[in-house]
Design an enzyme around this catalytic site. Sequence first.
Site, PDB file in Angstrom:
ATOM      1  N   TYR A 144      15.673   6.745   4.299  1.00 41.68           N
ATOM      2  CA  TYR A 144      16.715   6.366   3.708  1.00 41.68           C
ATOM      3  C   TYR A 144      17.810   7.573   3.898  1.00 41.68           C
ATOM      4  O   TYR A 144      17.460   8.618   4.138  1.00 41.68           O
ATOM      5  CB  TYR A 144      16.401   6.878   1.980  1.00 41.68           C
ATOM      6  CG  TYR A 144      18.129   6.633   1.212  1.00 41.68           C
ATOM      7  CD1 TYR A 144      18.376   5.332   1.045  1.00 41.68           C
ATOM      8  CD2 TYR A 144      18.302   7.347   0.560  1.00 41.68           C
ATOM      9  CE1 TYR A 144      19.867   5.182   0.487  1.00 41.68           C
ATOM     10  CE2 TYR A 144      19.588   7.479  -0.337  1.00 41.68           C
ATOM     11  CZ  TYR A 144      20.217   6.344  -0.279  1.00 41.68           C
ATOM     12  OH  TYR A 144      21.505   6.395  -1.059  1.00 41.68           O
ATOM     13  N   ASP A 239      17.859  14.015   9.799  1.00 40.04           N
ATOM     14  CA  ASP A 239      18.501  13.961   8.648  1.00 40.04           C
ATOM     15  C   ASP A 239      17.505  14.651   7.499  1.00 40.04           C
ATOM     16  O   ASP A 239      16.522  14.449   7.020  1.00 40.04           O
ATOM     17  CB  ASP A 239      18.384  12.431   7.835  1.00 40.04           C
ATOM     18  CG  ASP A 239      18.999  12.319   6.393  1.00 40.04           C
ATOM     19  OD1 ASP A 239      19.097  13.359   5.691  1.00 40.04           O
ATOM     20  OD2 ASP A 239      19.202  11.011   5.881  1.00 40.04           O
ATOM     21  N   LYS A 267      21.974  18.083  -0.817  1.00 40.51           N
ATOM     22  CA  LYS A 267      21.192  18.398  -1.874  1.00 40.51           C
ATOM     23  C   LYS A 267      21.060  20.092  -1.865  1.00 40.51           C
ATOM     24  O   LYS A 267      21.963  20.378  -2.418  1.00 40.51           O
ATOM     25  CB  LYS A 267      19.859  17.891  -1.644  1.00 40.51           C
ATOM     26  CG  LYS A 267      19.785  16.233  -1.967  1.00 40.51           C
ATOM     27  CD  LYS A 267      18.641  15.449  -1.901  1.00 40.51           C
ATOM     28  CE  LYS A 267      18.953  14.186  -2.324  1.00 40.51           C
ATOM     29  NZ  LYS A 267      18.507  13.118  -1.347  1.00 40.51           N
TER      30      LYS A 267
END
Length: 427
Positions: A144, A239, A267
């Site tokens: 994702y 990522d 995050k």
Amino acid sequence: MKTTKSKQLFAEAQKYIPGGVNSPVRAFRSVGGQPLFIKRAKGSHLYDVDGNSFIDYVLSWGPMILGHAPAPIIAAITRAAANGTSYGAPTELEVTLAKMIGQALPSMEQIRLVSSGTEAVMSAIRLARGYTKRDGILKFEGCYHGHSDYLLAKAGSGLATLGIPDCPGVPADFTRHTLTASYNDIEGVQRLIKAHGHKLACVIVEPVAGNMGVVPPGDGFLQALRELTRAHGVLLIFDEVITGFRIGYGGAQGLYGIRPDLTCLGKIIGGGLPVGAYGGRQEIMQWIAPAGPVYQAGTLSGNPLAVTAGIETLKRLKAPGLYKKLDRQAAELAEGIGEAAKKAGVALTQTRVGSMLCGFFTKGPVVDWASAKQSDTQRYAKFFNRMLERGCYFAPSQFEAAFLSTAHTPADVEKTILAARAAFKNL
Ligand SMILES: *Cc1c(COP(=O)(O)O)cnc(C)c1O
């Protein structure tokens, strides 16, 4: 467990907010329940509106590595807020955070701050396309990378959980340039690059997959990606929105010794406030406006509140032995849960890198999306609900990671293992 107030709030929320939530997995749909409405959080614990408390292994899906509401971070955010929350003009804080990130991940020679992981990835892809003058991108099934149009092909947890094969609203023309390969399948990547390499701007990968449960890279997988992309003039994008500052201060690239061309973060670098970042080789980053022609902007990008939370979080992550301790505690938790499953005769395949871990209800091995999908999600749902009843809050989906924070105590881990022993019985 009392859930009267959560149920009332959820009913009301559904009148005003689609599905009652502002991000799909929060709705507990795949575990057949109703979401709990949280009132506050402190350290390793969440407290809901009905007065229940839980040991939290979701940690806002990764950011809260120091636990919830750490006093020094809250104090710093409060001080920063008193000076204004956004100026739309540069600050010294942004330079400090960019420097700190660059020191931790030396491949990120220059860095642009944005406000979410989605935005970081979207911008990095635009940059890769602008720089290489190619349109194609290659991603991995089950990875994702945020919810931008051309990356919503075979994108792991949220979509898998809801069973949305392809997202309406994404024109086929937009995903036409997106190729997908199986995670850990280097021969598959070789074939695709051989056939399409000259059209590919980048290969984007979660260096440890964290959105199909946790799936670590096999031996040599990342190294092979590095070599293949370099040989074909394709940029390699890591990522690291989850793994950055999670599995080590240097992220996955530090742990596995790979230097990607571009990296995306999010995050943890926002310390629980909205921040994302992308960066990489200076020569490539110089293509970003106003230095270069690739446009990307943001009203709240680099705002002093979020950047302060990021700086103060990273400062504390430098404490000697911190990641070792997290790793040890995660190992203890995994071991305890593994033993409990074994004793109860439950087939559980566990995966873990540092303080991100997962248990799949299948004999395994789990190496990619096809094997992750073998997990008995009904069984996970049952396990999840039994753990929740016993005060342990895991992700409301099989295909997510569990995280530990520095605020989790040995007593938390012990309590969780005891709960797992009870939960596995007659599962
Ligand atoms: C969470 C996540 C994103 C998206 O970040 P948001 O801040 O939710 O937009 C992108 N990539 C990975 C690997 C993620 O885990």
